[in-house]
Scaffold this motif. Sequence first.
Motif, PDB file in Angstrom:
ATOM      1  N   HIS A  14     -11.977  11.963   1.794  1.00  0.00           N
ATOM      2  CA  HIS A  14     -13.101  12.182   0.616  1.00  0.00           C
ATOM      3  C   HIS A  14     -13.020  13.661   0.048  1.00  0.00           C
ATOM      4  N   ILE A  15     -12.610  14.455   0.719  1.00  0.00           N
ATOM      5  CA  ILE A  15     -12.624  15.879   0.254  1.00  0.00           C
ATOM      6  C   ILE A  15     -12.050  15.862  -1.101  1.00  0.00           C
ATOM      7  N   ASP A  16     -10.915  15.415  -1.387  1.00  0.00           N
ATOM      8  CA  ASP A  16     -10.096  15.440  -2.556  1.00  0.00           C
ATOM      9  C   ASP A  16     -10.960  14.811  -3.777  1.00  0.00           C
ATOM     10  N   MET A  17     -11.420  13.825  -3.302  1.00  0.00           N
ATOM     11  CA  MET A  17     -12.489  13.081  -4.383  1.00  0.00           C
ATOM     12  C   MET A  17     -13.473  13.967  -4.773  1.00  0.00           C
ATOM     13  N   PHE A  18     -14.274  14.472  -3.763  1.00  0.00           N
ATOM     14  CA  PHE A  18     -15.353  15.374  -3.866  1.00  0.00           C
ATOM     15  C   PHE A  18     -14.939  16.580  -5.086  1.00  0.00           C
ATOM     16  N   TYR A  19     -13.785  17.044  -4.593  1.00  0.00           N
ATOM     17  CA  TYR A  19     -13.084  18.270  -5.074  1.00  0.00           C
ATOM     18  C   TYR A  19     -12.811  18.143  -6.540  1.00  0.00           C
ATOM     19  N   ARG A  20     -12.214  16.936  -6.902  1.00  0.00           N
ATOM     20  CA  ARG A  20     -11.975  16.456  -8.277  1.00  0.00           C
ATOM     21  C   ARG A  20     -13.167  16.462  -9.346  1.00  0.00           C
ATOM     22  N   LEU A  21     -14.223  15.817  -8.637  1.00  0.00           N
ATOM     23  CA  LEU A  21     -15.333  15.730  -9.071  1.00  0.00           C
ATOM     24  C   LEU A  21     -16.052  17.291  -9.371  1.00  0.00           C
ATOM     25  N   TYR A  22     -15.952  17.875  -8.399  1.00  0.00           N
ATOM     26  CA  TYR A  22     -16.636  19.590  -8.245  1.00  0.00           C
ATOM     27  C   TYR A  22     -16.003  20.191  -9.543  1.00  0.00           C
ATOM     28  N   GLU A  23     -14.577  19.993  -9.629  1.00  0.00           N
ATOM     29  CA  GLU A  23     -13.861  20.803 -10.410  1.00  0.00           C
ATOM     30  C   GLU A  23     -14.253  20.171 -12.008  1.00  0.00           C
ATOM     31  N   ARG A  24     -14.227  19.064 -11.935  1.00  0.00           N
ATOM     32  CA  ARG A  24     -14.605  18.565 -13.236  1.00  0.00           C
ATOM     33  C   ARG A  24     -15.990  18.900 -13.852  1.00  0.00           C
ATOM     34  N   GLU A  25     -16.842  19.103 -13.248  1.00  0.00           N
ATOM     35  CA  GLU A  25     -18.428  19.513 -13.518  1.00  0.00           C
ATOM     36  C   GLU A  25     -18.688  21.030 -13.439  1.00  0.00           C
ATOM     37  N   PHE A  26     -17.914  21.822 -12.513  1.00  0.00           N
ATOM     38  CA  PHE A  26     -17.992  23.406 -12.516  1.00  0.00           C
ATOM     39  C   PHE A  26     -16.930  24.018 -13.115  1.00  0.00           C
ATOM     40  N   LEU A  32     -15.759  27.643  -6.639  1.00  0.00           N
ATOM     41  CA  LEU A  32     -15.088  27.795  -5.421  1.00  0.00           C
ATOM     42  C   LEU A  32     -13.730  27.386  -5.559  1.00  0.00           C
ATOM     43  N   HIS A  33     -12.896  27.970  -5.002  1.00  0.00           N
ATOM     44  CA  HIS A  33     -11.491  27.834  -4.929  1.00  0.00           C
ATOM     45  C   HIS A  33     -11.098  26.368  -4.318  1.00  0.00           C
ATOM     46  N   ALA A  34     -10.142  25.675  -4.347  1.00  0.00           N
ATOM     47  CA  ALA A  34      -9.857  24.632  -3.514  1.00  0.00           C
ATOM     48  C   ALA A  34     -10.096  24.584  -2.068  1.00  0.00           C
ATOM     49  N   GLU A  35      -9.288  25.892  -1.734  1.00  0.00           N
ATOM     50  CA  GLU A  35      -9.192  26.179  -0.308  1.00  0.00           C
ATOM     51  C   GLU A  35     -10.752  26.647   0.293  1.00  0.00           C
ATOM     52  N   GLU A  36     -11.467  27.089  -0.488  1.00  0.00           N
ATOM     53  CA  GLU A  36     -12.767  27.439   0.058  1.00  0.00           C
ATOM     54  C   GLU A  36     -13.640  26.180   0.138  1.00  0.00           C
ATOM     55  N   PHE A  37     -13.462  25.149  -1.005  1.00  0.00           N
ATOM     56  CA  PHE A  37     -14.245  23.986  -1.363  1.00  0.00           C
ATOM     57  C   PHE A  37     -13.886  23.238   0.212  1.00  0.00           C
TER      58      PHE A  37
END
Length: 203
Positions: free
Chosen positions: A30-42, A55-60
Motif C-alpha cells: 500500500h505504500i507505493d499507492m499512498f505515495y503516488r497519491l501523496y505526490e499527485r496532491e503535494f 517528503l522525499h520518497a524515502e522519507e515518506f
Amino acid sequence: MEFGHDTGFGGRTPMSELHVTIETKIPDEHIDMFYRLYEREFGALRTKAIARQVLHAEEFREEMVDPRVHKHVARTGTGEPIGVTTLTRHLATVPWISPEYFAARYPEHAARDAIYYAGFTVVASTARQGAAFHAMIESVVRVLVAERATVGWDICSYNNARFSFADSIRAVLDEQANVEIAVEDSQTYYAARFTGDGATKGG
C-alpha cells in the motif's frame, strides 16, 4: 499538517461506508499507492512554498513503516484504503519542528507525554469531497480528547490562501471537541535579487 486538495465537506462516499484504522505500519503493497497519491496532491508545493513541504520518497516510506508515527487510515466498506493522516507524539520524528519549543510551552502536557504533531492528510480523489477526511480527523480527535492533549500542525501560506485549510480545520475541530486554537509562530522568508554590475554604492 498539510492536506491534499479538495477536502471539502460534501461527500460522494457516505460516512457509513467508511471506517478508520490506526496503524503503526502500512503494508508494503500500500505504500507505493499512498505515495503516488501523496505526490499527485503535494508535488506542486515544491514550487509554491520556500520551506520544503514535500517528503522525499524515502522519507515518506520511513514514516509509513515507523511505529512511532500512527497512521489513521480511511477504508471503504470493502477494506480499500483511500486516505491517510499521520499523527505522532514522538516529535523527534518531525525534523522541521523543535520539540523543545513544545516542551517549554506546554510543560504539563510534556510531563504526561501528551504533545502530538499532525503531519499530513491525503485522500483519494474518489473520496476527497469530505467523508474520508472527516472520518480520519474524527479518529485523530478521539485520541487527542482522550489524552487531553496538545497538538501542533503547520500549513504553508499557499495552501491557506488558496484553499483556506486553516479555516477548514478550525471548523472541523470546533464541531467535534471543546478546543482552543491559536497561531503559535510564523516565519517570513526573504529574497534579495542583486542587479547591475556588482559595484558597491558610494565606491
